[in-house]
Design a protein around this motif. Structure first.
Motif, PDB file in Angstrom:
ATOM      1  N   UNK A  68     -17.472  69.759  80.753  1.00 41.91           N
ATOM      2  CA  UNK A  68     -18.434  70.762  81.239  1.00 41.91           C
ATOM      3  C   UNK A  68     -18.705  70.566  82.723  1.00 41.91           C
ATOM      4  N   UNK A  69     -18.943  69.327  83.099  1.00 43.18           N
ATOM      5  CA  UNK A  69     -19.283  69.067  84.511  1.00 43.18           C
ATOM      6  C   UNK A  69     -18.061  69.232  85.408  1.00 43.18           C
ATOM      7  N   UNK A  70     -16.883  68.915  84.901  1.00 47.68           N
ATOM      8  CA  UNK A  70     -15.661  69.113  85.688  1.00 47.68           C
ATOM      9  C   UNK A  70     -15.426  70.606  85.943  1.00 47.68           C
ATOM     10  N   UNK A  71     -15.692  71.422  84.928  1.00 47.82           N
ATOM     11  CA  UNK A  71     -15.384  72.851  85.025  1.00 47.82           C
ATOM     12  C   UNK A  71     -16.314  73.578  85.987  1.00 47.82           C
ATOM     13  N   UNK A  72     -17.459  72.981  86.280  1.00 48.47           N
ATOM     14  CA  UNK A  72     -18.416  73.654  87.169  1.00 48.47           C
ATOM     15  C   UNK A  72     -18.085  73.430  88.641  1.00 48.47           C
ATOM     16  N   UNK A  73     -17.056  72.632  88.889  1.00 49.83           N
ATOM     17  CA  UNK A  73     -16.626  72.413  90.273  1.00 49.83           C
ATOM     18  C   UNK A  73     -17.683  71.747  91.127  1.00 49.83           C
ATOM     19  N   UNK A 207     -19.349  82.556  78.814  1.00 47.64           N
ATOM     20  CA  UNK A 207     -18.805  83.054  80.073  1.00 47.64           C
ATOM     21  C   UNK A 207     -17.268  83.005  80.014  1.00 47.64           C
ATOM     22  N   UNK A 208     -16.636  84.175  80.136  1.00 48.36           N
ATOM     23  CA  UNK A 208     -15.177  84.244  79.976  1.00 48.36           C
ATOM     24  C   UNK A 208     -14.431  83.385  80.997  1.00 48.36           C
ATOM     25  N   UNK A 209     -14.854  83.440  82.250  1.00 51.58           N
ATOM     26  CA  UNK A 209     -14.077  82.704  83.245  1.00 51.58           C
ATOM     27  C   UNK A 209     -14.339  81.203  83.127  1.00 51.58           C
ATOM     28  N   UNK A 210     -15.582  80.823  82.807  1.00 50.13           N
ATOM     29  CA  UNK A 210     -15.858  79.395  82.568  1.00 50.13           C
ATOM     30  C   UNK A 210     -15.035  78.883  81.380  1.00 50.13           C
ATOM     31  N   UNK A 211     -14.848  79.724  80.372  1.00 50.22           N
ATOM     32  CA  UNK A 211     -14.079  79.306  79.192  1.00 50.22           C
ATOM     33  C   UNK A 211     -12.659  78.921  79.605  1.00 50.22           C
ATOM     34  N   UNK A 212     -12.088  79.692  80.511  1.00 44.59           N
ATOM     35  CA  UNK A 212     -10.724  79.383  80.983  1.00 44.59           C
ATOM     36  C   UNK A 212     -10.708  78.036  81.702  1.00 44.59           C
ATOM     37  N   UNK A 213     -11.676  77.848  82.596  1.00 48.62           N
ATOM     38  CA  UNK A 213     -11.715  76.584  83.350  1.00 48.62           C
ATOM     39  C   UNK A 213     -11.998  75.396  82.428  1.00 48.62           C
ATOM     40  N   UNK A 214     -12.863  75.586  81.446  1.00 50.02           N
ATOM     41  CA  UNK A 214     -13.157  74.502  80.500  1.00 50.02           C
ATOM     42  C   UNK A 214     -11.896  74.106  79.729  1.00 50.02           C
ATOM     43  N   UNK A 215     -11.152  75.107  79.284  1.00 45.70           N
ATOM     44  CA  UNK A 215      -9.902  74.819  78.560  1.00 45.70           C
ATOM     45  C   UNK A 215      -8.927  74.068  79.439  1.00 45.70           C
ATOM     46  N   UNK A 216      -8.861  74.487  80.699  1.00 50.76           N
ATOM     47  CA  UNK A 216      -7.967  73.806  81.640  1.00 50.76           C
ATOM     48  C   UNK A 216      -8.427  72.370  81.871  1.00 50.76           C
ATOM     49  N   UNK A 217      -9.739  72.199  82.063  1.00 49.90           N
ATOM     50  CA  UNK A 217     -10.262  70.855  82.340  1.00 49.90           C
ATOM     51  C   UNK A 217      -9.942  69.902  81.179  1.00 49.90           C
ATOM     52  N   UNK A 218      -9.919  70.433  79.957  1.00 47.53           N
ATOM     53  CA  UNK A 218      -9.648  69.591  78.789  1.00 47.53           C
ATOM     54  C   UNK A 218      -8.152  69.374  78.574  1.00 47.53           C
ATOM     55  N   UNK A 219      -7.347  70.091  79.320  1.00 46.77           N
ATOM     56  CA  UNK A 219      -5.902  70.067  79.075  1.00 46.77           C
ATOM     57  C   UNK A 219      -5.096  69.933  80.374  1.00 46.77           C
ATOM     58  N   UNK A 220      -5.344  68.835  81.086  1.00 49.15           N
ATOM     59  CA  UNK A 220      -4.561  68.519  82.285  1.00 49.15           C
ATOM     60  C   UNK A 220      -4.547  69.638  83.323  1.00 49.15           C
ATOM     61  N   UNK A 228      -0.081  72.813  86.766  1.00 48.15           N
ATOM     62  CA  UNK A 228      -1.390  72.170  86.767  1.00 48.15           C
ATOM     63  C   UNK A 228      -2.190  72.605  87.987  1.00 48.15           C
ATOM     64  N   UNK A 229      -3.171  73.450  87.767  1.00 49.03           N
ATOM     65  CA  UNK A 229      -3.888  74.063  88.890  1.00 49.03           C
ATOM     66  C   UNK A 229      -5.100  73.261  89.343  1.00 49.03           C
ATOM     67  N   UNK A 230      -5.723  72.555  88.423  1.00 47.06           N
ATOM     68  CA  UNK A 230      -6.865  71.714  88.787  1.00 47.06           C
ATOM     69  C   UNK A 230      -6.656  70.336  88.156  1.00 47.06           C
TER      70      UNK A 230
END
Ligand SMILES: *Cc1c(COP(=O)(O)O)cnc(C)c1O
Length: 376
Positions: A68-73, A207-220, A228-230
């Protein structure tokens, strides 16, 4: 009488054993150990249950908070307001990400973060608030969301102890905790209200866009495999745990009701005792009693615990050392804070056994021994 345990996961398992064993065998047979159908199914069911738009499963509750905290940038040095009176995971993750934990005071009745304390701690560097629904009682989310709106802050709910708890807003509308903040986090540690037979966790967002970032943060940090974007991490719920949780989710309300019955029994026995304060339930919150926690006054708590232990009754102190007094934070050079209510609660609380599998004679015995000692 059956031996008394703080938590009785074994008896609970035995009641659903054939279903659970079959579900585990199915996963073994499918060989889809990671991201299998069981994970998709459970995620969908949990999402519906919590009433969130998106649910992202992960490896444990601590990871859920980290993701959660990673996804908030958030940037190093950004301030995150959390209660000090909580399990260490909440604040440890803040420090791990080089953010600054700012410890707020709690309400002495609900044990949850106090909005008045949050307001006093907001600075230009504050980026997020992490309320914890401690022991299964909701933090005052309506006011916290209002503060967040006024100051443009994110709210991450630590719902590890309150899955299934319902929050009632002042207009009468209701939501499940975990689905109210920008992000919600939960844990499926075996002793939690919805416990796996190993580790697990989940993150919620509307939040749709946060959901994308959260999924990314949990998956490399990837959306497309090998791109790998982030910078992310690897945090997955495995299929066997998901299959078990899927079965247990269908029983969650029944489990929470069983906890409420135990709490009601204890409450009746301890209400109006001059030395005991029973758990308080605010009008906006349900209580799913992850813990049943009393406040004692004029009682030698150590001696009580020792007496109970001799009588084969376990008890726990959640938590003996609040965050602002933990050595790990000394190393961060945080300015010293003075949290009188938190310190006071730390010296007064005691949690009695609570779970879904009690027999009446066990509860009667616990109550009579607690009162025996206190009335002596
Ligand atoms: C259990 C818990 C966590 C962490 O969950 P794990 O799955 O053990 O990592 C975080 N916060 C609170 C309040 C908890 O009780």
């Amino acid at each position: 009488m059956k031996p008394i345990q703080m938590v009785d996961t074994k008896s609970q398992y035995l009641k659903i054993k054939s279903q659970v064993d079959e579900a585990i065998m199915e996963v073994l047979d499918s060989a889809a150990y990671i991201n299998g159908k069981a994970v998709t199914d459970f995620t969908q069911h949990l999402n519906n249950y919590v009433g969130s738009k998106h649910t992202i499963p992960c490896a444990n509750g601590t990871d859920a908070l980290q993701i959660a905290m990673m996804a908030l940038g958030l940037q190093p040095g950004d301030e995150v307001i959390t209660p000090s009176f909580t399990y260490i995971a909440t604040t440890e993750v803040v420090a791990l990400l080089k953010l600054k934990p700012v410890f707020a005071e709690v309400d002495p009745n609900t044990f949850c973060i106090d909005p008045a304390s949050i307001r006093k701690l907001i600075t230009p560097k504050t980026k997020a608030i992490v309320p914890v629904h401690l022991y299964g009682h909701a933090a005052p989310m309506e006011e916290i969301m209002q503060i967040a709106k006024e100051h443009n802050l994110f709210v991450i709910e630590d719902n590890a102890q309150a899955i299934g708890c319902t929050y009632t807003f002042s207009d009468g509308s209701k939501k499940k905790t975990g689905s109210i903040g920008h992000i919600g986090c939960t844990s499926f540690y075996p002793s939690k209200n919805l416990g796996a037979y190993g580790d697990g966790g989940a993150v919620f967002t509307n939040d749709d866009s946060l959901a994308i970032t959260l999924k990314m943060a949990a998956n490399h940090g990837q959306q497309t495999r090998y791109y790998h974007d982030i910078v992310g991490c690897n945090s997955r719920l495995d299929s066997i745990q998901a299959a078990i949780l899927n079965i247990k989710l269908a029983h969650l309300d029944e489990y929470n009701n069983a906890r409420k019955s135990v709490a009601a029994f204890y409450n009746k026995a301890f209400a109006n005792h001059p030395k005991i304060t029973i758990p308080f339930v605010a009008d906006y919150s349900d209580h799913v009693y992850h813990q049943y926690t009393l406040q004692l006054s004029g009682v030698d708590r150590d001696a009580l615990q020792k007496y109970l232990a001799e009588k084969k009754i376990p008890s726990m102190i959640y938590y003996p050392v609040p965050g602002h007094k933990q050595k790990m934070f000394d190393q961060l050079g945080l300015e010293k804070v003075n949290l009188e209510i938190t310190d006071d609660l730390t010296s007064k609380v005691i949690s009695l056994p609570i779970h879904t599998e009690f027999e009446q004679d066990q509860l009667e015995y616990i109550v009579s021994e607690v009162l025996n000692f206190i009335n002596k």
